[in-house]
Design a protein around this motif. Structure first.
Motif, PDB file in Angstrom:
ATOM      1  N   PHE A   1       0.855  -1.187   0.000  1.00  0.00           N
ATOM      2  CA  PHE A   1       0.000   0.000   0.000  1.00  0.00           C
ATOM      3  C   PHE A   1       0.887   1.232   0.000  1.00  0.00           C
ATOM      4  CE2 PHE A   1      -2.572   3.261   2.305  1.00  0.00           C
ATOM      5  CZ  PHE A   1      -3.540   3.434   1.313  1.00  0.00           C
ATOM      6  N   ARG A   2       0.701   2.067  -1.004  1.00  0.00           N
ATOM      7  CA  ARG A   2       1.474   3.293  -1.148  1.00  0.00           C
ATOM      8  C   ARG A   2       2.976   2.989  -1.200  1.00  0.00           C
ATOM      9  NH1 ARG A   2      -2.329   7.471   2.457  1.00  0.00           N
ATOM     10  NH2 ARG A   2      -3.968   7.576   0.857  1.00  0.00           N
TER      11      ARG A   2
ATOM     12  N   CYS B   1      -5.505  -0.016  -3.079  1.00  0.00           N
ATOM     13  CA  CYS B   1      -4.471   0.650  -3.870  1.00  0.00           C
ATOM     14  C   CYS B   1      -5.100   1.570  -4.909  1.00  0.00           C
ATOM     15  CB  CYS B   1      -3.581  -0.394  -4.551  1.00  0.00           C
ATOM     16  SG  CYS B   1      -2.515  -1.294  -3.405  1.00  0.00           S
TER      17      CYS B   1
ATOM     18  N   GLY C   1      -5.838   4.640  -2.702  1.00  0.00           N
ATOM     19  CA  GLY C   1      -4.727   5.302  -2.038  1.00  0.00           C
ATOM     20  C   GLY C   1      -3.446   5.337  -2.835  1.00  0.00           C
ATOM     21  N   GLY C   2      -3.370   4.550  -3.913  1.00  0.00           N
ATOM     22  CA  GLY C   2      -2.181   4.518  -4.747  1.00  0.00           C
ATOM     23  C   GLY C   2      -1.139   3.535  -4.247  1.00  0.00           C
ATOM     24  N   VAL C   3      -0.186   3.222  -5.092  1.00  0.00           N
ATOM     25  CA  VAL C   3       0.913   2.328  -4.729  1.00  0.00           C
ATOM     26  C   VAL C   3       2.104   2.631  -5.629  1.00  0.00           C
ATOM     27  CG1 VAL C   3       0.139   0.484  -6.281  1.00  0.00           C
ATOM     28  CG2 VAL C   3       1.604  -0.081  -4.336  1.00  0.00           C
TER      29      VAL C   3
END
Length: 394
Positions: free
Chosen positions: A174-175, A207, A210-212
Motif C-alpha cells: 500500500f502506497r 491501492c 490510495g495509490g501504490v
C-alpha cells in the motif's frame, strides 16, 4: 494447537518437496547459477522442478512472483485470476503489456511465463477463487503464493491452506509500504493469528483509492518468491513465525517476531473453523451477486447518437480510458472521465446522476467495471458499450 516443529525452533524447516524430477541438459545450463549455490545445488534445483506452486492473482504482486518463480525453474505454476488487463495496471503489473489490455490476465500471464521459461508447465485457472473451489485448487499444489489485494480473499486463502496443510506465502502493499510473511498452521501462526478480525469495510483504502509505488510490487513480490524457494529447497530460515515490513520511502526492512495464537479458531488448540466460510459476510461486504449490467451494442449506440443529434434523446457518452488512448481514437461526442478517477471517487462529480450515462473503453472490460462502481455509488441510469471500441469500429 500443534507445537512448532523442531526444525522451526532451530531456525529452518525441512525441504517441502522431494527431488523426484531429473534435470535435462538444457536445464542444467539454464540453472547453472543456482547449481553453484551450496544451499540449492543440483538436488535443490530438482526439488524446484518437482514443486507445484499456485499464484493467486496475476496483478501487482503476482507479476514479479510469476517472473521469478518461472525463472527459478518451478515445475508447475498455477495462476488463478478472473480479471482483465487495464491500462492503469501497467504501471506495476509487469507480466502484462500494452497489447494485452482487455485480455484476461491469466491468458496474458501464461504467454509471458512461456516466454520466460519454456520448461515450466503453466496451469491457467481463469476463475475467481471462492469457497466452492478453493480447497480443490489449493489441494493440487505444494505451496500457495498470495498476490491479492482484499481481505476476503486473504482469509479465504489462509483458511484453505490451513485446512489442506500447505504453506501460505503472503504479501501486502500500500502506497510505499509492504509486508511479507509465511503462514503455516502446525508450524507457526496462520493469518488469523496475526489478524483475528478484518478491519471495518472502508477503513483501509485499496491501492486504487490510495495509490501504490509500482516498483514496491517488485520488492515485495520478489521477497515472497525468496520465501517460496527456501521452503521448497529447505535453504535458510523462512519467515514462518516472523513478519517482514518494508518502508520504501525510508529504504528500511524490519523483521518482527509473531507467535501462533493458542486460541485461534482455525489453528488453535480447540479449533471451531473446520470448513470454509462466507468471506464476504466475514469482511462485512455486500452479497457477491452482481447487479444487472445494462449494455448497448454498436448498432444501438449509433442509433442513440443519431437520436441525440436530432434532439430526441439525452445522454452523456463517457470514455473511461486513459488520455493517451483517447488521442489515438475516440467516439465523437464523448467526454473523458478515466476509470481510475471513477474508482477513486474523484471523477464522480463529473458525471450527472440525473441523466443517462453511457460508458465505453477499448474492449468493454473497463467500462463494465466502471458501470458497477457507479451502481454502487447510486447511479441508476447507466449503460456501457459491449465490446468497446473494438466492436464499435469493426
Amino acid at each position: 494447537m500443534t507445537a512448532p516443529s523442531r526444525d522451526l525452533a532451530e531456525g529452518s524447516l525441512p525441504p517441502l518437496v522431494e527431488p523426484t524430477a531429473e534435470l535435462t541438459p538444457a536445464e542444467l545450463v539454464r540453472y547453472d547459477r543456482h547449481l553453484l549455490l551450496p544451499q540449492i545445488g543440483l538436488v535443490g534445483q530438482r526439488r524446484l522442478k518437482s514443486a507445484r506452486v499456485l499464484v493467486v492473482g496475476a496483478g501487482g504482486l503476482g507479476s514479479p512472483a510469476l517472473a521469478y518463480l518461472a525463472a527459478a525453474g518451478v515445475g508447475v505454476l498455477g495462476i488463478v485470476d478472473d480479471d482483465r488487463v487495464e491500462v492503469s495496471n501497467l504501471q506495476r503489473q509487469i507480466v502484462h503489456g500494452q497489447s494485452d489490455v482487455g485480455r484476461h490476465k491469466v491468458d496474458s500471464a501464461v504467454d509471458s511465463v512461456a516466454e520466460w521459461n519454456p520448461h515450466v508447465e503453466v496451469r491457467a485457472h481463469r476463475e475467481r477463487l471462492t469457497r466452492d473451489n478453493a480447497l480443490e485448487l489449493v489441494g493440487q499444489y505444494d505451496l500457495v503464493l498470495d498476490g491479492t489485494d482484499n481481505f476476503a480473499t486473504r482469509y479465504l486463502v489462509n483458511d484453505a491452506c490451513a485446512l489442506v496443510g500447505v504453506p501460505y506465502v503472503w504479501g501486502s502493499i500500500f502506497r510505499f509500504d509492504g509486508q511479507v510473511s509465511v503462514f503455516w498452521a502446525g508450524h507457526g501462526p496462520c493469518y488469523r493469528c496475526l489478524f483475528p478480525e478484518p478491519p471495518p469495510p472502508g477503513m483501509v483504502p485499496s491501492c486504487a483509492e490510495g495509490g501504490v509505488l509500482g516498483v514496491l510490487c517488485a520488492a515485495v513480490g520478489s521477497a515472497q518468491v525468496a520465501e517460496a524457494v527456501k521452503l521448497i529447497t529447505g535453504a535458510g530460515r523462512s519467515l514462518v513465525g516472523r513478519l517482514q515490513v518494508h518502508d520504501a520511502l525510508a529504504a528500511s526492512w524490519h523483521t518482527l517476531e509473531v507467535a501462533a495464537d493458542p486460541d485461534c479458531p482455525l489453528c488453535g488448540s480447540a479449533p471451531t473453523i473446520t470448513e470454509l466460510q462466507d468471506y464476504q459476510e466475514l469482511c462485512g461486504l455486500p452479497a457477491a451477486t452482481p447487479a444487472p449490467v445494462p449494455t448497448l451494442d454498436a448498432a444501438e449506440l449509433r442509433r442513440w447518437l443519431a437520436e441525440r443529434e436530432r434532439g430526441e434523446r439525452d445522454f452523456v457518452l463517457v470514455d473511461v480510458r486513459e488520455p493517451a488512448e483517447r488521442e489515438v481514437s475516440r467516439i465523437e461526442g464523448s467526454v473523458l472521465v478515466p476509470k481510475a478517477t471513477i474508482d477513486s471517487g474523484a471523477g464522480l462529480s463529473e458525471l450527472p446522476a440525473d441523466r443517462t450515462v453511457v460508458l465505453y473503453c477499448r474492449s468493454g472490460a473497463r467500462s463494465e467495471a466502471s458501470l458497477r462502481r457507479l451502481q454502487e455509488a447510486g447511479w441508476t441510469d447507466v449503460h456501457h458499450l459491449a465490446g468497446g471500441l473494438l466492436g464499435y469500429d469493426a
